[in-house]
Design a protein around this motif. Structure first.
Motif, short mmCIF file in Angstrom:
data_model
loop_
_atom_site.label_atom_id
_atom_site.label_comp_id
_atom_site.label_asym_id
_atom_site.label_seq_id
_atom_site.Cartn_x
_atom_site.Cartn_y
_atom_site.Cartn_z
N GLY A 115 2.99 21.07 -14.83
CA GLY A 115 4.06 19.94 -14.54
C GLY A 115 3.18 18.59 -14.15
O GLY A 115 3.89 17.47 -13.94
N HIS A 116 1.90 18.63 -14.24
CA HIS A 116 0.99 17.56 -13.96
C HIS A 116 0.51 16.66 -14.89
O HIS A 116 -0.18 15.73 -14.91
CB HIS A 116 -0.12 17.97 -12.97
N HIS A 117 0.53 17.07 -16.32
CA HIS A 117 0.00 16.41 -17.32
C HIS A 117 0.49 15.09 -17.32
O HIS A 117 1.46 14.65 -17.28
CB HIS A 117 0.36 17.03 -18.54
N SER A 118 -0.60 14.18 -17.64
CA SER A 118 -0.18 12.63 -17.40
C SER A 118 -1.27 11.91 -18.43
O SER A 118 -2.25 12.48 -18.89
CB SER A 118 -0.60 12.34 -15.97
N LEU A 119 -0.85 10.67 -18.76
CA LEU A 119 -1.58 9.76 -19.37
C LEU A 119 -2.63 9.21 -18.55
O LEU A 119 -3.35 8.63 -19.16
CB LEU A 119 -0.78 8.57 -19.97
N SER A 120 -2.50 9.50 -17.21
CA SER A 120 -3.75 9.00 -16.33
C SER A 120 -4.68 9.93 -16.26
O SER A 120 -4.62 11.14 -16.29
CB SER A 120 -2.95 8.75 -15.06
N THR A 121 -5.87 9.32 -16.04
CA THR A 121 -6.96 10.22 -15.86
C THR A 121 -7.27 10.44 -14.36
O THR A 121 -8.34 11.27 -14.14
CB THR A 121 -8.34 9.32 -16.52
N SER A 122 -6.42 10.04 -13.61
CA SER A 122 -6.56 10.49 -12.00
C SER A 122 -5.31 11.16 -11.74
O SER A 122 -4.12 10.78 -11.94
CB SER A 122 -6.65 9.03 -11.26
N HIS A 123 -5.63 12.36 -10.84
CA HIS A 123 -4.36 13.08 -10.62
C HIS A 123 -4.70 13.60 -9.38
O HIS A 123 -6.01 14.09 -9.11
CB HIS A 123 -3.82 13.77 -11.47
N LEU A 124 -3.93 14.10 -8.35
CA LEU A 124 -4.32 15.33 -7.39
C LEU A 124 -4.50 16.67 -7.76
O LEU A 124 -5.19 17.46 -6.85
CB LEU A 124 -3.04 15.25 -6.29
N SER A 125 -4.14 17.01 -9.11
CA SER A 125 -4.47 18.26 -9.70
C SER A 125 -5.90 18.22 -10.15
O SER A 125 -6.29 17.19 -10.45
CB SER A 125 -3.24 18.53 -10.64
N PHE A 160 3.02 7.34 -14.35
CA PHE A 160 3.11 6.28 -15.57
C PHE A 160 4.71 5.96 -15.69
O PHE A 160 4.81 5.29 -16.81
CB PHE A 160 2.64 6.87 -16.92
N GLU A 161 5.48 5.89 -14.48
CA GLU A 161 6.90 5.56 -14.69
C GLU A 161 6.96 3.95 -15.05
O GLU A 161 7.73 3.57 -15.74
CB GLU A 161 7.50 5.67 -13.34
N TYR A 162 5.91 3.49 -14.67
CA TYR A 162 5.87 1.86 -14.64
C TYR A 162 5.65 1.57 -16.28
O TYR A 162 6.39 0.58 -16.47
CB TYR A 162 4.75 1.17 -13.78
N GLU A 163 4.91 2.31 -16.91
CA GLU A 163 4.53 1.90 -18.26
C GLU A 163 5.64 2.29 -18.99
O GLU A 163 6.00 1.75 -20.09
CB GLU A 163 3.31 2.67 -18.82
N VAL A 164 6.56 3.42 -18.46
CA VAL A 164 7.75 4.02 -19.38
C VAL A 164 8.71 2.59 -19.29
O VAL A 164 9.41 2.38 -20.65
CB VAL A 164 8.39 5.21 -19.04
N LEU A 189 0.24 7.36 -6.40
CA LEU A 189 -0.03 6.30 -7.00
C LEU A 189 -1.17 5.73 -6.25
O LEU A 189 -1.95 4.79 -6.62
CB LEU A 189 1.27 5.56 -6.30
N ARG A 190 -1.37 6.11 -4.81
CA ARG A 190 -2.57 5.69 -4.13
C ARG A 190 -3.81 6.36 -4.71
O ARG A 190 -4.92 5.56 -4.86
CB ARG A 190 -2.56 6.21 -2.71
N LYS A 191 -3.90 7.05 -5.20
CA LYS A 191 -5.04 8.09 -6.13
C LYS A 191 -5.32 7.40 -7.17
O LYS A 191 -6.25 7.04 -7.87
CB LYS A 191 -4.46 9.58 -6.52
N GLN A 192 -4.20 6.71 -7.88
CA GLN A 192 -4.05 5.92 -9.07
C GLN A 192 -4.31 4.47 -9.01
O GLN A 192 -4.84 3.51 -9.84
CB GLN A 192 -3.17 6.34 -10.13
N GLY A 193 -4.56 4.04 -7.74
CA GLY A 193 -4.82 2.60 -7.16
C GLY A 193 -3.70 1.58 -7.78
O GLY A 193 -3.91 0.74 -7.93
N ARG A 194 -2.66 2.20 -7.70
CA ARG A 194 -1.47 1.44 -8.03
C ARG A 194 -0.77 0.71 -6.77
O ARG A 194 -0.68 1.48 -5.73
CB ARG A 194 -0.16 2.66 -8.76
#
Length: 238
Positions: A115-125, A160-164, A189-194
């Motif tokens: 459930g954590h796959h993402s377009l982001s290279t940064s995640h808590l997982s 990546f909700e913002y990009e959607v 979001l903090r982890k991704q610097g958003r």
């Protein structure tokens, strides 16, 4: 297993059974589906963005004439298709693509949890690899499919909700999306610097009113007190 909506869901050994049994719901979208069952109904068109294995898509199928389920990851897609099939659902169309701000080939980062796959290279997982997948913007997809109005969208794309939503600005500007449910995850979001208010500011820009699942309306100053939760936005014309 039969979930709280009455649908059968094929489970795998790596599923989070502790969460399922402790919370008495099939996935972390359970509270959202329960809270909004009286708020969103009788939809013509619904989009499930980040459909995963299909639990929210099946829920949408009961309250919508047509559902478009977007999911790019191969194993999730296999389970999504199986779950739709075994429940005899005929009004869910599966789109094997990610959704972002443009139509292109993108890199999907795979993480330990399906459930954590993402377009982001940064995640808590924990990262597990990456694959190339096709992506589409909502504006491009709706233009190609001649869709002028969407009654309900659920967005759960791991930060990546913002990009959607950027890829849907044409629709947002005309309030052509009536109801938007989206995940708000401060830790991620903090982890991704958003910016914590990025998504909320964009929706406010186009006149949407935003609520917590308890139907409490929020303003920008409320963002600092929000935790890990789903929020929903309603177009000003509704």
């Amino acid at each position: 297993m039969q979930d709280e909506s009455g649908f059968f869901v094929k489970r795998e050994s790596y599923d989070n059974f502790r969460f399922i049994f402790e919370n008495n719901c099939s996935c972390d979208a359970g509270p959202m589906m329960s809270a909004l069952k009286e708020v969103v109904n009788d939809n013509d068109i619904a989009f499930d963005i980040g459909a995963n294995i299909g639990i929210t898509s099946m829920w949408m199928s009961k309250i919508s004439k047509q559902v478009y389920a977007f999911e790019p990851e191969a194993k999730n897609l296999s389970r999504l298709k199986h779950n739709i099939h075994i429940n005899g659902i005929e009004n869910v169309r599966i789109i094997e693509k990610a959704v972002t701000f443009e139509s292109a080939t993108v890199c999907l980062n795979l993480y330990e949890s399906y459930g954590h796959h993402s377009l982001s290279t940064s995640h808590l997982s924990t990262p597990k690899g990456r694959v190339s997948v096709d992506a589409v913007s909502l504006s491009d997809f709706c233009r190609a499919e001649d869709i002028n109005k969407i009654d309900l969208i659920k967005i759960d794309v791991e930060g990546f909700e913002y990009e959607v939503l950027l890829g849907a600005e044409e629709l947002l500007a005309t309030n052509s999306i009536k109801f938007i449910v989206f995940e708000h995850s401060p830790a991620l979001l903090r982890k991704q610097g958003r910016d914590m208010s990025q998504v909320i500011d964009l929706l406010f820009k186009y006149g949407y009113t935003i609520y917590r699942l308890n139907h409490e309306q929020i303003n920008r100053v409320d963002v600092a007190r929000l935790g890990q939760e789903d929020l929903y936005a309603v177009a000003r014309s509704h």
